[in-house]
Design a protein around this motif. Structure first.
Motif, mmCIF file in Angstrom:
data_model
loop_
_atom_site.group_PDB
_atom_site.id
_atom_site.type_symbol
_atom_site.label_atom_id
_atom_site.label_comp_id
_atom_site.label_asym_id
_atom_site.label_seq_id
_atom_site.Cartn_x
_atom_site.Cartn_y
_atom_site.Cartn_z
ATOM 1 N N VAL A 1 9.436 18.306 -6.108
ATOM 2 C CA VAL A 1 8.223 18.430 -5.288
ATOM 3 C C VAL A 1 7.029 17.855 -6.040
ATOM 4 C CG1 VAL A 1 6.646 20.048 -4.164
ATOM 5 C CG2 VAL A 1 9.122 20.438 -4.064
ATOM 6 N N GLY A 2 6.937 18.176 -7.334
ATOM 7 C CA GLY A 2 5.823 17.698 -8.143
ATOM 8 C C GLY A 2 5.756 16.190 -8.221
ATOM 9 N N SER A 3 6.913 15.529 -8.341
ATOM 10 C CA SER A 3 6.897 14.071 -8.455
ATOM 11 C C SER A 3 6.347 13.409 -7.199
ATOM 12 C CB SER A 3 8.300 13.548 -8.766
ATOM 13 O OG SER A 3 9.186 13.826 -7.701
ATOM 14 N N VAL A 4 6.643 13.985 -6.024
ATOM 15 C CA VAL A 4 6.122 13.442 -4.772
ATOM 16 C C VAL A 4 4.621 13.723 -4.647
ATOM 17 C CG1 VAL A 4 6.242 13.541 -2.256
ATOM 18 C CG2 VAL A 4 8.341 13.629 -3.601
ATOM 19 N N VAL A 5 4.235 14.966 -4.925
ATOM 20 C CA VAL A 5 2.827 15.354 -4.817
ATOM 21 C C VAL A 5 1.967 14.535 -5.768
ATOM 22 C CG1 VAL A 5 1.182 17.232 -5.235
ATOM 23 C CG2 VAL A 5 3.321 17.691 -4.016
ATOM 24 N N TRP A 6 2.388 14.465 -7.040
ATOM 25 C CA TRP A 6 1.580 13.729 -8.021
ATOM 26 C C TRP A 6 1.615 12.236 -7.747
ATOM 27 C CZ3 TRP A 6 -1.523 17.015 -9.528
ATOM 28 C CH2 TRP A 6 -1.158 18.290 -9.946
ATOM 29 N N GLY A 7 2.742 11.711 -7.229
ATOM 30 C CA GLY A 7 2.792 10.293 -6.884
ATOM 31 C C GLY A 7 1.753 9.930 -5.836
ATOM 32 N N ALA A 8 1.641 10.781 -4.797
ATOM 33 C CA ALA A 8 0.659 10.528 -3.733
ATOM 34 C C ALA A 8 -0.767 10.679 -4.253
ATOM 35 C CB ALA A 8 0.911 11.483 -2.569
ATOM 36 N N LEU A 9 -1.023 11.732 -5.051
ATOM 37 C CA LEU A 9 -2.378 11.973 -5.567
ATOM 38 C C LEU A 9 -2.800 10.899 -6.565
ATOM 39 C CD1 LEU A 9 -2.371 15.871 -6.011
ATOM 40 C CD2 LEU A 9 -3.458 14.513 -4.209
ATOM 41 N N ILE A 10 -1.861 10.448 -7.391
ATOM 42 C CA ILE A 10 -2.193 9.397 -8.357
ATOM 43 C C ILE A 10 -2.459 8.083 -7.632
ATOM 44 C CG2 ILE A 10 -1.212 7.986 -10.215
ATOM 45 C CD1 ILE A 10 0.109 10.600 -11.248
ATOM 46 N N ASP A 11 -1.705 7.795 -6.570
ATOM 47 C CA ASP A 11 -1.991 6.627 -5.731
ATOM 48 C C ASP A 11 -3.413 6.690 -5.184
ATOM 49 O OD1 ASP A 11 0.105 4.912 -5.865
ATOM 50 O OD2 ASP A 11 1.026 5.492 -3.974
ATOM 51 N N ARG A 12 -3.768 7.859 -4.677
ATOM 52 C CA ARG A 12 -5.105 8.044 -4.108
ATOM 53 C C ARG A 12 -6.187 7.894 -5.174
ATOM 54 N NH1 ARG A 12 -7.151 10.350 0.529
ATOM 55 N NH2 ARG A 12 -5.026 10.820 1.205
ATOM 56 N N ARG B 1 0.808 -1.220 0.000
ATOM 57 C CA ARG B 1 0.000 0.000 0.000
ATOM 58 C C ARG B 1 0.842 1.270 0.000
ATOM 59 N NH1 ARG B 1 0.350 1.679 5.312
ATOM 60 N NH2 ARG B 1 0.939 0.030 6.794
ATOM 61 N N MET B 2 2.116 1.168 0.347
ATOM 62 C CA MET B 2 2.983 2.342 0.446
ATOM 63 C C MET B 2 3.888 2.526 -0.774
ATOM 64 S SD MET B 2 4.150 1.837 4.434
ATOM 65 C CE MET B 2 5.145 3.328 4.499
ATOM 66 N N ARG B 3 3.872 1.584 -1.700
ATOM 67 C CA ARG B 3 4.880 1.560 -2.756
ATOM 68 C C ARG B 3 4.838 2.782 -3.674
ATOM 69 N NH1 ARG B 3 4.054 -4.636 -4.338
ATOM 70 N NH2 ARG B 3 5.226 -5.557 -2.620
ATOM 71 N N GLY B 4 3.642 3.174 -4.111
ATOM 72 C CA GLY B 4 3.557 4.284 -5.063
ATOM 73 C C GLY B 4 4.194 5.553 -4.533
ATOM 74 N N ALA B 5 3.825 5.923 -3.303
ATOM 75 C CA ALA B 5 4.362 7.148 -2.712
ATOM 76 C C ALA B 5 5.857 7.025 -2.423
ATOM 77 C CB ALA B 5 3.600 7.476 -1.427
ATOM 78 N N LEU B 6 6.294 5.846 -1.921
ATOM 79 C CA LEU B 6 7.713 5.665 -1.610
ATOM 80 C C LEU B 6 8.576 5.671 -2.863
ATOM 81 C CD1 LEU B 6 7.456 2.974 1.189
ATOM 82 C CD2 LEU B 6 8.271 5.309 1.466
ATOM 83 N N GLY C 1 7.297 8.583 -10.437
ATOM 84 C CA GLY C 1 7.073 7.500 -9.488
ATOM 85 C C GLY C 1 6.010 6.509 -9.921
ATOM 86 N N PRO C 2 4.831 6.973 -10.347
ATOM 87 C CA PRO C 2 3.739 6.062 -10.685
ATOM 88 C C PRO C 2 4.059 5.041 -11.772
ATOM 89 C CG PRO C 2 2.879 8.264 -10.356
ATOM 90 C CD PRO C 2 4.371 8.374 -10.289
ATOM 91 N N VAL C 3 4.874 5.396 -12.788
ATOM 92 C CA VAL C 3 5.134 4.409 -13.838
ATOM 93 C C VAL C 3 5.896 3.200 -13.283
ATOM 94 C CG1 VAL C 3 5.058 6.034 -15.771
ATOM 95 C CG2 VAL C 3 7.222 5.655 -14.590
ATOM 96 N N SER C 4 6.807 3.436 -12.356
ATOM 97 C CA SER C 4 7.543 2.319 -11.758
ATOM 98 C C SER C 4 6.618 1.447 -10.926
ATOM 99 C CB SER C 4 8.685 2.849 -10.876
ATOM 100 O OG SER C 4 9.631 3.551 -11.639
ATOM 101 N N ALA C 5 5.713 2.084 -10.177
ATOM 102 C CA ALA C 5 4.765 1.330 -9.363
ATOM 103 C C ALA C 5 3.846 0.473 -10.235
ATOM 104 C CB ALA C 5 3.941 2.288 -8.506
ATOM 105 N N VAL C 6 3.414 1.018 -11.374
ATOM 106 C CA VAL C 6 2.530 0.278 -12.274
ATOM 107 C C VAL C 6 3.257 -0.932 -12.856
ATOM 108 C CG1 VAL C 6 1.328 0.378 -14.496
ATOM 109 C CG2 VAL C 6 1.040 2.226 -12.841
#
Length: 453
Positions: free
Chosen positions: A284-295, A145-150, A353-358
């Motif tokens: 900053v954007g990569s962290v913010v968008w990573g968390a929002l895209i996870d959500r 559950r934490m992977r996308g943001a991390l 971040g999100p592409v790696s999580a996917v």
């Protein structure tokens, strides 16, 4: 039941592999090395004005000094990740960091363009596979559950490292000369490589006979990759989309210091600091968008891909307006134009971040580093390597301002690819889940045999 299967099952559920303390230590060390990785990689861009003056280089040659690192990263990432998957992730990372740090230091002793280009290629050889192996290590230490943001935070460290590399390069070169910049930024990686040996590695996952045969050699892995991309449409389209968006990111990051120097008349050190602000906004954007895209994907996973497609097009609109305002007849002050570039920098790293999580979501746990290296190959060869070089060619043919106005158009390809990936993401998730269930069932002894035992 096989203990490796139990370990993998535990890590993939909702718990830490070895506990929070070990996980966060691994995360902190891996992020620190990621920062150093990109400091060493990006320090060159703030030195472009100095190199152009010293050696009379063209923009195509300057762009190649950035691109050659990504080319060697792309070519070497697969065999290195293959070794790491079947051997030791931690030992592999220690060797990588030592290699790229020594190669960076060697750049200060080069005396012509060919020598510097060769030294930069060795920097890429050392960095090859680090993103894939590091992301696999983080993903295995933490709950799913934490992977996308991390992972967004992990790859955001690349942005922070790029900021520091651009700033340090400009400031050190202004005071001690461009050669000294390489020596100063190369030393921290050697220190961190020694400390990284204390990170706890996860046990190598036992493979099924099919996966074992597929990972015995680079050639067999290439065949397995072709089959994986054919079978998993999500992985194919995400690799294309992630690479296309990185063309935009790498072009802006590589050429913004020179753009500010040539178009707005800033001194090289001041241009480097201003460009670093844009790179920082991307971090900053990569962290913010990573968390929002996870959500966004909690209720419906495909919404993550749709969000990325939208954000890519948004970055296109902002960056084209920012760089093309004078040519489009849009009245805009230099300050307003720079603020738009910062906003574009904040948006354009939305996929990092999100592409790696996917990709990790749709790959077998036993070959996560190898699977992530496929994405790394695409992103480095067709993204990070292509962006600075293409922009350099366009700059030589047109102007740097026109080149940076045109480069964001690659975001159209990214948006289209993510839309295509959204159609297959949920079926691919179900397929991987079903495969893991079947393998888990195969590892469990029959009920009758257990009773007799």
């Amino acid at each position: 039941m096989d203990m490796h299967a139990l370990t993998a099952k535990k890590a993939d559920a909702d718990s830490y592999l070895f506990g929070p303390r070990q996980a966060w230590f691994a995360f902190a060390m891996t992020i620190a090395l990621m920062m150093v990785d990109y400091i060493d990689r990006q320090v060159i861009v703030s030195l472009f004005p100095h190199l152009k003056e010293a050696w009379g280089l063209s923009d195509k040659q300057l762009g190649a000094l950035v691109s050659v690192v990504s080319v060697t990263v792309a070519l070497a990432a697969l065999p290195i990740a293959l070794f790491a998957d079947r051997g030791s992730r931690v030992k592999s990372i220690v060797v990588m960091a030592t290699t790229w740090s020594l190669a960076t230091i060697s750049c200060m002793f080069t005396r012509n363009y060919s020598q510097l280009l060769a030294a930069r290629a060795v920097v890429g050889l050392g960095e090859a596979g680090y993103g894939a192996v590091g992301s696999a290590l983080i993903a295995s230490h933490f709950p799913a559950r934490m992977r996308g943001a991390l992972l967004a935070g992990f790859f955001a460290a690349a942005s922070v490292g790029s900021v520091m590399g651009v700033m340090l390069g400009g400031l050190i070169a202004a005071r001690w000369g461009w050669q000294a910049a390489f020596g100063v930024v190369g030393i921290p990686g050697l220190v961190l490589a020694l400390v990284y040996s204390k990170v706890r590695d996860y046990r190598t996952v036992d493979l099924t006979p099919r996966l074992d045969r597929a990972t015995r050699s680079t050639g067999s892995v290439v065949r397995a990759i072709v089959q994986a991309l054919t079978r998993s449409r999500t992985m194919l389209w995400v690799c294309i989309g992630g690479s296309a968006q990185l063309i935009v990111v790498s072009a802006v990051w590589a050429w913004l210091p020179s753009y500010l120097n040539r178009v707005h008349g800033m001194a090289p050190d001041r241009a480097a600091i201003s460009a670093a602000m844009v790179v920082l906004s991307g971090a900053v954007g990569s962290v913010v968008w990573g968390a929002l895209i996870d959500r966004a994907g909690r209720r419906r996973p495909r919404a993550k891909l749709l969000a990325m497609a939208f954000l890519c097009i948004a970055s296109l609109a902002v960056l084209v307006t920012a760089f093309g305002a004078p040519r489009f007849g849009i009245a805009m002050t230099a300050q307003a134009q720079f603020l738009l570039v910062i906003l574009g920098g904040f948006l354009m790293t939305c996929t990092v971040g999100p592409v790696s999580a996917v990709v990790i979501d749709v790959i077998h746990p036993g070959i996560r580093a190898t699977g992530a290296s496929v994405l790394a190959l695409f992103q480095n060869l067709f993204g990070l390597a292509a962006g600075p070089f293409i922009a350099g060619i366009l700059s030589d043919a047109w102007t740097l301002e026109q080149a940076l106005t045109a480069m964001p158009l690659f975001a159209v390809v990214a948006g289209w690819a993510f839309l295509r990936a959204s159609r297959s993401y949920e079926p691919d998730l179900e397929r991987v889940g079903q495969t893991l269930k079947e393998e888990q069932a195969a590892l469990e002894p029959p009920a009758a045999n257990s009773a007799l035992a």
